[in-house]
Write a protein that holds these residues in place. Structure first.
Motif, PDB file in Angstrom:
ATOM      1  N   GLY A   1      35.742 -25.801 -16.527  1.00 19.96           N
ATOM      2  CA  GLY A   1      34.972 -26.665 -15.944  1.00 19.96           C
ATOM      3  C   GLY A   1      34.493 -27.983 -16.957  1.00 19.96           C
ATOM      4  N   ASP A   2      33.564 -28.554 -16.688  1.00 20.02           N
ATOM      5  CA  ASP A   2      33.194 -29.813 -17.541  1.00 20.02           C
ATOM      6  C   ASP A   2      32.910 -29.574 -19.057  1.00 20.02           C
ATOM      7  N   ALA A   3      32.230 -28.159 -18.970  1.00 19.78           N
ATOM      8  CA  ALA A   3      31.806 -27.861 -20.364  1.00 19.78           C
ATOM      9  C   ALA A   3      32.842 -27.371 -21.379  1.00 19.78           C
ATOM     10  N   ASP A   4      33.854 -26.854 -20.844  1.00 24.96           N
ATOM     11  CA  ASP A   4      35.026 -26.623 -21.599  1.00 24.96           C
ATOM     12  C   ASP A   4      34.603 -25.256 -22.315  1.00 24.96           C
ATOM     13  N   LEU A   5      34.193 -24.307 -21.748  1.00 23.03           N
ATOM     14  CA  LEU A   5      33.421 -23.108 -22.678  1.00 23.03           C
ATOM     15  C   LEU A   5      34.447 -22.245 -23.114  1.00 23.03           C
ATOM     16  N   PRO A   6      34.369 -21.712 -24.264  1.00 22.23           N
ATOM     17  CA  PRO A   6      35.519 -20.762 -24.522  1.00 22.23           C
ATOM     18  C   PRO A   6      35.407 -19.375 -23.724  1.00 22.23           C
ATOM     19  N   ASP A   7      36.399 -18.745 -23.419  1.00 14.11           N
ATOM     20  CA  ASP A   7      36.388 -17.388 -22.524  1.00 14.11           C
ATOM     21  C   ASP A   7      35.237 -16.497 -22.625  1.00 14.11           C
ATOM     22  N   PRO A   8      34.868 -16.303 -23.875  1.00 12.49           N
ATOM     23  CA  PRO A   8      33.707 -15.024 -24.011  1.00 12.49           C
ATOM     24  C   PRO A   8      32.492 -15.833 -23.477  1.00 12.49           C
ATOM     25  N   GLN A   9      32.329 -17.077 -23.602  1.00 16.44           N
ATOM     26  CA  GLN A   9      30.935 -17.733 -22.822  1.00 16.44           C
ATOM     27  C   GLN A   9      31.144 -17.837 -21.556  1.00 16.44           C
ATOM     28  N   PHE A  10      32.335 -18.082 -20.970  1.00 17.75           N
ATOM     29  CA  PHE A  10      32.622 -18.212 -19.579  1.00 17.75           C
ATOM     30  C   PHE A  10      32.416 -16.879 -18.888  1.00 17.75           C
ATOM     31  N   ASN A  11      32.927 -15.797 -19.606  1.00 17.10           N
ATOM     32  CA  ASN A  11      32.845 -14.476 -18.988  1.00 17.10           C
ATOM     33  C   ASN A  11      31.791 -13.906 -18.897  1.00 17.10           C
ATOM     34  N   VAL A  12      30.528 -14.214 -19.742  1.00 16.72           N
ATOM     35  CA  VAL A  12      29.178 -13.864 -19.524  1.00 16.72           C
ATOM     36  C   VAL A  12      28.731 -14.580 -18.292  1.00 16.72           C
ATOM     37  N   LEU A  13      28.841 -15.817 -18.057  1.00 13.68           N
ATOM     38  CA  LEU A  13      28.708 -16.670 -16.835  1.00 13.68           C
ATOM     39  C   LEU A  13      28.995 -15.941 -15.464  1.00 13.68           C
ATOM     40  N   ALA A  14      30.379 -15.648 -15.521  1.00 18.42           N
ATOM     41  CA  ALA A  14      31.054 -15.059 -14.512  1.00 18.42           C
ATOM     42  C   ALA A  14      30.457 -13.594 -14.454  1.00 18.42           C
ATOM     43  N   PHE A  15      30.192 -13.048 -15.271  1.00 13.73           N
ATOM     44  CA  PHE A  15      29.487 -11.517 -14.861  1.00 13.73           C
ATOM     45  C   PHE A  15      27.991 -11.578 -14.461  1.00 13.73           C
TER      46      PHE A  15
END
Length: 137
Positions: A24-38
């Motif tokens: 997405g636009d924020a270009d989050l690292p995987d660990p941060q995106f994974n938290v959002l996804a959980f």
């Protein structure tokens, strides 16, 4: 069999890395995106529950959550029954980031699937259940 295992491992790793590059636009690292996804999938959680889900140490998850709070993607609220804990929840911005990242990943994959023949797509569809069994074993 070892050759098949090695080739499958390499192919899955490359496909996963390529798919995760769509962000997405924020270009989050995987660990941060994974938290959002959980949080998107399972709802509000404590940092300890998130750490357990991600198989990381609690201090590491605390840093990740604090970063996401600063970015406005999650918020921390008091735990309803335990004053020592907080509950982490998605904000509207966090939800939008999850949905946009998933949309981009689906679009990238759809474009690759569209370039395949119907027979190739059918073969991939047949492989989905096999890959799911491998992933959950």
């Amino acid at each position: 069999m070892p050759t098949l295992a090695a080739e499958l491992r390499v192919s899955l790793s490359r496909a996963s890395r390529r798919l995760k590059a769509e962000r997405g636009d924020a270009d989050l690292p995987d660990p941060q995106f994974n938290v959002l996804a959980f949080l998107h999938r399972d709802g509000p959680m404590t940092p300890g529950q998130l750490a357990e889900a991600e198989h990381v140490q609690p201090p590491s998850m605390t840093r990740t959550v604090n970063c996401l709070v600063e970015l406005g993607f999650v918020r921390k609220d008091e735990h309803p029954t335990d004053g020592r804990l907080v509950v982490v929840s998605l904000t509207d911005a966090g939800r939008a980031e999850v949905l946009e990242t998933r949309r981009r990943r689906d679009a990238w994959l759809t474009s690759r699937l569209t370039a395949m023949t119907p027979d190739e797509r059918d073969r991939l569809a047949d492989a989905i259940e096999l890959l799911r069994r491998i992933a959950t074993s």
